[in-house]
Design an enzyme around this catalytic site. Structure first.
Site, PDB file in Angstrom:
ATOM      1  N   ALA A  33      23.831 -48.036  63.632  1.00 39.47           N
ATOM      2  CA  ALA A  33      23.438 -48.840  62.465  1.00 39.47           C
ATOM      3  C   ALA A  33      24.400 -49.998  62.219  1.00 39.47           C
ATOM      4  CB  ALA A  33      23.362 -47.957  61.228  1.00 39.47           C
ATOM      5  N   ALA A  43      18.833 -36.067  43.705  1.00 39.89           N
ATOM      6  CA  ALA A  43      18.103 -35.517  42.556  1.00 39.89           C
ATOM      7  C   ALA A  43      17.483 -34.198  42.982  1.00 39.89           C
ATOM      8  CB  ALA A  43      17.009 -36.486  42.110  1.00 39.89           C
ATOM      9  N   LYS A 105       2.906 -38.520  53.465  1.00 41.43           N
ATOM     10  CA  LYS A 105       1.666 -39.076  54.033  1.00 41.43           C
ATOM     11  C   LYS A 105       0.559 -39.201  53.005  1.00 41.43           C
ATOM     12  CE  LYS A 105       2.886 -35.558  55.371  1.00 41.43           C
ATOM     13  NZ  LYS A 105       3.615 -34.612  56.157  1.00 41.43           N
ATOM     14  N   ASP A 201      -4.584 -32.843  55.585  1.00 39.60           N
ATOM     15  CA  ASP A 201      -3.267 -33.301  56.041  1.00 39.60           C
ATOM     16  C   ASP A 201      -3.428 -34.210  57.275  1.00 39.60           C
ATOM     17  OD1 ASP A 201      -0.188 -32.890  56.227  1.00 39.60           O
ATOM     18  OD2 ASP A 201      -0.907 -32.288  58.207  1.00 39.60           O
ATOM     19  N   LYS A 205      -2.712 -38.476  57.815  1.00 44.67           N
ATOM     20  CA  LYS A 205      -1.957 -39.076  58.931  1.00 44.67           C
ATOM     21  C   LYS A 205      -2.849 -40.030  59.736  1.00 44.67           C
ATOM     22  CE  LYS A 205       0.779 -34.837  59.103  1.00 44.67           C
ATOM     23  NZ  LYS A 205       0.848 -33.501  59.711  1.00 44.67           N
TER      24      LYS A 205
HETATM   25  N1  HSE Z   1       1.562 -28.876  57.431  1.00 50.42           N
HETATM   26  C1  HSE Z   1       1.704 -29.848  58.473  1.00 50.42           C
HETATM   27  C2  HSE Z   1       1.347 -29.226  59.802  1.00 50.42           C
HETATM   28  C3  HSE Z   1       3.055 -30.466  58.568  1.00 50.42           C
HETATM   29  O1  HSE Z   1       0.974 -28.057  59.873  1.00 50.42           O
HETATM   30  O2  HSE Z   1       1.419 -29.930  60.798  1.00 50.42           O
HETATM   31  C4  HSE Z   1       3.288 -31.466  57.508  1.00 50.42           C
HETATM   32  O3  HSE Z   1       2.361 -32.501  57.544  1.00 50.42           O
END
Ligand code: HSE
Length: 440
Positions: A33, A43, A105, A201, A205
């Site tokens: 860096a 936090a 995400k 999920d 992505k």
């Molecule tokens: N729960 C996700 C997975 C990982 O099983 O790939 C986080 O996005």
């Protein structure tokens, strides 16, 4: 030069890993860096636990706004998850002129346009390598490594939990419920696994990958999302016999009419590298015009695996924070004034091929009726597999499974043909339809 000052929002699995790896590799990271990177504030909800972890190295506070509002903090790392408080904190950090690193995400897929616009107006960076397939630097690869290419499609196994479940179903012949229980026992799946198994999920992505591949705004609401909850062991076994494996894929593809953005179980040829991404691992294929097909593999979750991505972002931001804003890598890969309004296509306009399983009466003319519906719809058949009735239902059975692989056709036409086939008296159960991609 003074170390860059980082404020960490959350010190659970990802925040803790980030703290640990940053400490362990401090000297190496500084050589890269050109400047120290120091977590100065943390936090946390559990102050004692956080203090036990960071010792005297950082100030621990209970109020995350104390971090984003602190004058000495240069970069805010958001790893608390969720989309409500996380969004407020990220926008507040940006308003305060701080750079942001996030692995969230859902936040970016749902609110990315607002966040990136705010960051652009303020001249700060929002870095998010940890948001997709953590250990794989896929954001970097798409945004920078492949920036000379016209990207044609991206197809990825981008959820490890569902890949683990599908691998167990195929390897051990388990039902979905039994494989899910195994995933929960090993800590892959949450107690409420809906987000993973429902495909959401992966869709978050895929939404991000779609935007940086094609330079369009993030549009999670337009993603077509199907999970793996209704997949049956029989289809995994039939696919295997036909030379395919079933994976939950996030697919985004450029077509003449628009951009496809979809997550659903998909048959892919067993010989593809992607078909051999097993267990909880992630794998992503990218097809671009100059580089051709490239493939990326690695863990999609884990404390230090996510830390790897978060710290790479911290290094990038540290290197670039003093650069002219025009010389930084644009958030969504393309310059903000060069974004495209190419539409995300509805699923009915998507063109793909199909695996169909019909449970039918084992009598004359059944296959002819089914194939005649497909022929009238101009859907070309690639392969047909018919099991002996007694193999499917035991001795004396009067029904059997008919498996059909088709060539490409538009989804709307397949939907019409499916409705007609379903209405046949000799079709005895809901037809199973799984999309198929050759990924050639
Ligand atoms: N729960 C996700 C997975 C990982 O099983 O790939 C986080 O996005």
């Amino acid at each position: 030069m003074k170390s860059i000052q980082v404020g960490l929002l959350g010190i659970g699995t990802v925040g803790g890993g980030t703290f640990r790896v940053l400490q362990r590799n401090q000297a190496e990271i500084m050589r890269r860096a050109g400047r120290g990177i120091e977590i100065a504030m943390v936090a946390a909800r559990d102050l004692d636990k956080a203090r036990a972890l960071v010792g005297q190295a950082a100030q621990v506070v209970g109020d995350p706004f104390a971090v984003v509002n602190h004058a000495d903090i240069d970069i805010v790392v958001e790893v608390i998850g969720g989309t409500t408080l996380a969004k407020q904190l990220v926008l507040q950090a940006i308003a305060n002129g701080k750079h942001v690193v996030t692995a969230n995400k859902a936040l970016l897929a749902e609110h990315g346009n607002e966040i990136f616009a705010a960051a652009h107006a303020k001249g700060v960076m929002v870095a998010f390598e940890g948001a997709v397939a953590v250990s794989i630097p896929i954001i970097k690869a798409l945004r920078e490594g492949l920036s000379g290419n016209r990207i044609e499609w991206v197809a990825g196994i981008i959820n490890g939990t569902t890949n683990f479940i599908l691998t167990e179903m195929r390897d051990k012949g388990l039902s979905f419920d039994a494989a899910l229980a195994a995933a929960q026992e090993l800590g892959y799946a949450e107690a409420d696994p809906t987000f993973d198994i429902g495909g959401f999920d992966a869709a978050h992505k895929a939404t991000i990958l779609c935007s940086i591949a094609f330079g369009i705004p993030v549009q999670f609401a337009k993603a077509h999302v199907e999970g793996i909850q209704t997949l049956q062991a029989a289809d995994i076994a039939y696919a295997f016999q036909l030379g395919y494996r079933i994976k939950l894929l996030g697919i985004t593809k450029r077509t003449a009419a628009g951009v496809e953005l979809r997550v659903h179980p998909t048959l892919i040829p067993a010989k593809r590298l992607l078909a051999n991404v097993e267990g909880s691992m992630n794998g992503i294929m990218v097809k671009s015009d100059a580089a051709g097909i490239t493939m990326y593999y690695g863990a999609g979750a884990g404390s230090e695996q996510t830390a790897s991505a978060v710290i790479a972002d911290l290094v990038d931001v540290t290197r670039l924070c003093s650069a002219n804003t025009a010389q930084r890598v644009p958030h969504l890969a393309f310059q903000p004034d060069a974004m495209s309004n190419t539409p995300v296509l509805p699923m009915s306009d998507v063109v793909t091929s199909y695996y169909l399983r019909l449970n039918v009466a084992d009598e004359a003319g059944v296959l002819a009726n089914v194939t005649s519906i497909l022929a009238k719809a101009n859907i070309s058949i690639d392969a047909v597999l018919q099991r002996e009735a007694d193999e499917v239902g035991g001795e004396g059975a009067t029904q059997t499974d008919l498996i059909i692989l088709t060539h490409d056709c538009v989804e709307a036409r397949m939907n019409e043909a499916l409705a007609q086939m379903q209405a046949l008296k000799t079709v005895l159960a809901p037809i199973v339809r799984i999309r198929k991609e050759e990924l050639a």
